[in-house]
Design an enzyme around this catalytic site. Structure first.
Site, short mmCIF file in Angstrom:
data_model
loop_
_atom_site.label_atom_id
_atom_site.label_comp_id
_atom_site.label_asym_id
_atom_site.label_seq_id
_atom_site.Cartn_x
_atom_site.Cartn_y
_atom_site.Cartn_z
N SER A 64 0.86 -1.19 0.00
CA SER A 64 0.00 0.00 0.00
C SER A 64 0.89 1.23 0.00
O SER A 64 1.38 1.65 1.05
CB SER A 64 -0.91 0.00 1.24
N PRO A 65 1.14 1.81 -1.18
CA PRO A 65 2.01 2.98 -1.25
C PRO A 65 1.48 4.11 -0.38
O PRO A 65 0.27 4.34 -0.31
CB PRO A 65 1.97 3.37 -2.74
N TYR A 123 -10.83 8.05 12.38
CA TYR A 123 -11.68 8.68 11.37
C TYR A 123 -13.14 8.45 11.78
O TYR A 123 -13.43 7.90 12.84
CB TYR A 123 -11.38 8.11 9.99
N ARG A 131 -11.13 -2.36 7.98
CA ARG A 131 -9.94 -1.98 8.73
C ARG A 131 -10.36 -1.60 10.14
O ARG A 131 -11.17 -0.70 10.34
CB ARG A 131 -9.26 -0.80 8.02
#
Length: 702
Positions: free
Chosen positions: A412-413, A557, A605
């Site tokens: 995952s860049p 978040y 996630r």
């Protein structure tokens, strides 16, 4: 110099003989409250590394100890009616009474005065001395007299254990796991001379209580264990030496000396018995302290500080490994369904001191069996015929839902905040294409906002306008020119939108500032709108061709913020206990699952640590993982939470233990991340059954 040593165990005796050997003019007295031949416990184990240190410190002692050793190189794991043998490990054992006899004789030869049956009531009851060495064990009188001086921390573990001997001579370091109606019991057994072995029985405290052992006498405990492990004992007896069921206590001290008083061995620290390091650490303390006194003969404070600075880091590393090992045995029933070879690999790699690569060097045949079993378990219909030699786990294809991944690496860049009005930039597309070209099984995007106001920063990409969907379609098509699958991670920044931070009291300049959504103030209409935003983004992600969708309910978040009791949403429907507060995030996951094609996998996630702020602990994470699994999530991506402690440990693989628990308690496949840098780390995680996919991070350069 006059040295008074309190305690005649291995650490006290070894320090006395080394200090006397270094300077025969020293007056050294060892005070031991018990008889010379009194000992509690049975055998002790040494590694080859420790033996090298003993040889260098005092050759005569080393020679006599090694002549007495029982040596073996195998580990036998008895589980579910099978025995898995692993070779190439190298152990040496000796009776504790024998090592004390050797050390006592060497002390006398050098002129150390040994006083037995000599109870020291307090440090000030000793004759005037230049140095007082507290070697009086985990219940040290010296340390307990002034605990604040040493910064004492004690942690009692969640298992009970009882230390027996047996007249059965094991031919290997032997682990036995026995399921009963009360729960799991386990044995740690190893030989220590030609006639006897150590036989430690351990179980969780609740298992111990259900089995009626809380009120059992010594004789009743022996009878219970002999009957339970009769197949392994094969008619041999268990031997007791005032054996009792106890909890192990891990002891740490912030300081190891004060004035002219210094702690060594168990008086300063303990490491859980499951890695067999107590006597090793104690004698290495003695070597270090004697060396410091030799280097600084005229400056005691400098010598003691040097000893402490040298030994504390080494002991702390061992204690961390011991805590991992203890945690494994406290929760070993979690792995009861593992087939025996995977169970054995999980056991052998429990403390982090043995990895997949290291085990391959020690026992290539066991690793070959492990690889073959892993590949066979992962095989699906339509696979090519099995290879003669199975690949390492990281290169075994994975099937998530109906999605087949070429391997188990996820990349995952990192996001660079270079989107323009939510549209991914050309540079972002290049990063993702390069990631796909690396050969990873799955490429996962950075967070993609489901609404304009859901961006973390103005440079966060989005999936809420037609132009963005078109841009993502191009990126996905490019990724599909490789063997990599493409996953899109969607989320809403909520209170962590950096364009307007109430916590910092600042507003970043924007042409059109967007409203901040805070769970503490959201109305039902706002919740409905956000749920619709997630549904739309899921639908468009499917149309763009994404192979996997990940819903971000972590990082504080919007969805993750509902985990915190600090939010206390205004709506009665979502206030109160955690299960109520999580109704909105779960409603979003449910809506996304309905909008996302049923033949494509959904990941969620989740934060999972034991140091998250706001009371969302690991038990909560397991419960939430259960809930999203029941809603149709195929994967849980385990990530860190916000630190509550001042010193959370971010070492290599720091999230693996949390992912392990979620995977094996919630029964859901997991993506593991957290400073996993090498294929060896990834293979260890996978082979041991602690994860299913692994995010490889960029390795540190220094």
């Amino acid at each position: 110099m006059r040295i008074e040593v309190i305690g005649g165990g291995p650490s006290g005796l070894y320090l006395a003989l080394l200090a006397k050997k270094s300077d025969p003019k020293r007056e050294i007295v060892v005070h031991e409250r018990n008889a010379p031949d009194a000992t509690f416990g049975w055998g002790v184990v040494f590694s080859e590394e420790t033996l090298g240190s003993l040889r260098d410190a005092d050759q005569p002692t080393w020679a006599e100890i090694t002549e007495t050793f029982a040596r073996w190189s195998t580990i036998d794991v008895h589980v579910r009616g099978e025995t898995v043998r692993s070779v190439g490990h190298g152990f040496s054992g000796i009776a504790r009474a024998r090592i004390l006899e050797i050390l006592q004789r060497r002390c006398r030869d050098l002129g150390v005065e040994l006083r037995f049956h000599d109870e020291v009531p307090a440090v000030d009851a000793l004759p005037a001395a230049d140095l007082v060495v507290a070697a009086d064990g985990v219940n040290s009188l010296v340390r307990r007299a002034t605990p604040d001086a040493f910064g004492v921390q004690e942690r009692a573990h969640a298992t009970r254990y009882i230390w027996f001997g047996t007249d059965l001579v094991f031919r290997a370091f032997t682990f036995v796991f026995r399921e009963t109606e009360h729960g799991m019991f386990q044995v740690h057994g190893y030989p220590f001379d030609a006639d006897r072995s150590t036989f430690i029985v351990e179980c969780r405290e609740d298992v111990w209580s259900r089995a009626g052992l809380a009120d059992a006498s010594e004789e009743a405990s022996i009878a219970f264990c002999q009957e339970l492990f009769a197949p392994e004992l094969a008619g041999h007896r268990l031997l007791s030496n005032r054996s009792a069921w106890i909890n192990f206590v891990t002891l740490r001290c912030a300081a190891w000396h004060r004035g002219n008083v210094v702690l060594v061995g168990d008086a300063a620290h303990t490491a859980h018995f499951t890695i067999g390091s107590g006597t090793k650490l104690a004698m290495e303390d003695a070597i270090s302290l004697a060396g410091a006194l030799e280097r600084h003969p005229d400056d005691l404070e400098r010598a003691l500080t040097s000893y402490e600075l040298e030994r504390q880091p080494a002991v702390e590393r061992t204690q961390r490994a011991a805590l991992d090992s203890a945690a494994y045995f406290e929760n070993v029933s979690r792995y009861a369904s593992f087939e025996p070879v995977r169970f054995a690999v999980n056991l052998l790699t429990r403390s982090g001191r043995i990895s997949y690569a290291n085990l391959t060097q020690r026992d290539p045949e066991l690793v070959r069996r492990s690889d073959a079993a892993f590949a066979a378990a992962a095989a699906v219909s339509g696979d090519r015929p099995a290879r003669r030699l199975a690949p390492p786990p990281v290169f075994v294809p994975a099937e998530v839902g109906r999605l087949r991944l070429a391997n188990r690496v996820v990349t995952s860049p990192p996001g660079l905040d270079d989107a323009s009005d939510g549209s991914p930039s050309r540079a972002m597309g290049d990063r993702l294409r390069e990631a796909a070209a690396s050969g990873a099984g799955l490429v996962l995007s950075e967070l993609v906002a489901v609404a304009s106001e859901g961006r973390i920063t103005p440079g966060t990409p989005g999936m809420y306008e037609e132009a963005q969907r078109t841009a993502w379609t191009t990126i996905v098509e490019d990724a599909h020119r490789t063997e990599s699958a493409f996953g899109l991670r969607i989320g809403h920044a909520g209170p962590r939108g950096a364009t307007r931070s109430r916590s910092l009291g600042i507003d970043l300049p924007l042409a059109e500032p967007w409203p901040l959504l805070d769970p503490a103030e959201m109305t039902r209409a706002e919740m409905d709108r956000v749920r619709g935003d997630f549904e739309r983004s899921a639908t468009w992600a499917a149309e763009a061709g994404a192979d996997l969708l990940e819903v971000d309910a972590a990082h504080g978040y919007l969805l993750g913020a509902f985990c915190s009791p600090l939010t206390n949403p205004r709506s009665d429907a979502f206030g109160g206990p955690l299960e109520n507060r999580m109704r909105f995030p779960l409603a979003v996951v449910d809506a996304v699952r309905a909008a996302w094609p049923s033949d494509r996998p959904l990941a969620v996630r989740l934060p999972a640590t034991d140091w998250s702020r706001g009371g969302f602990g690991l038990d909560d994470a397991v419960g939430l993982a259960n809930a999203v699994r029941d809603l149709g999530a195929d994967l849980v991506h385990v990530v860190g939470g916000t630190a509550r402690r001042a010193d959370p440990e971010y070492g290599p693989g720091y999230l693996v233990a949390f992912a392990d628990r979620i995977r094996n308690e919630a029964g859901v496949a997991v993506i593991v991340e957290g400073r996993v840098w090498t294929l060896d780390q990834a293979n260890t995680i996978l082979a041991a059954g602690r994860g299913d996919l692994v995010v490889l991070d960029y390795a540190p350069t220094s």
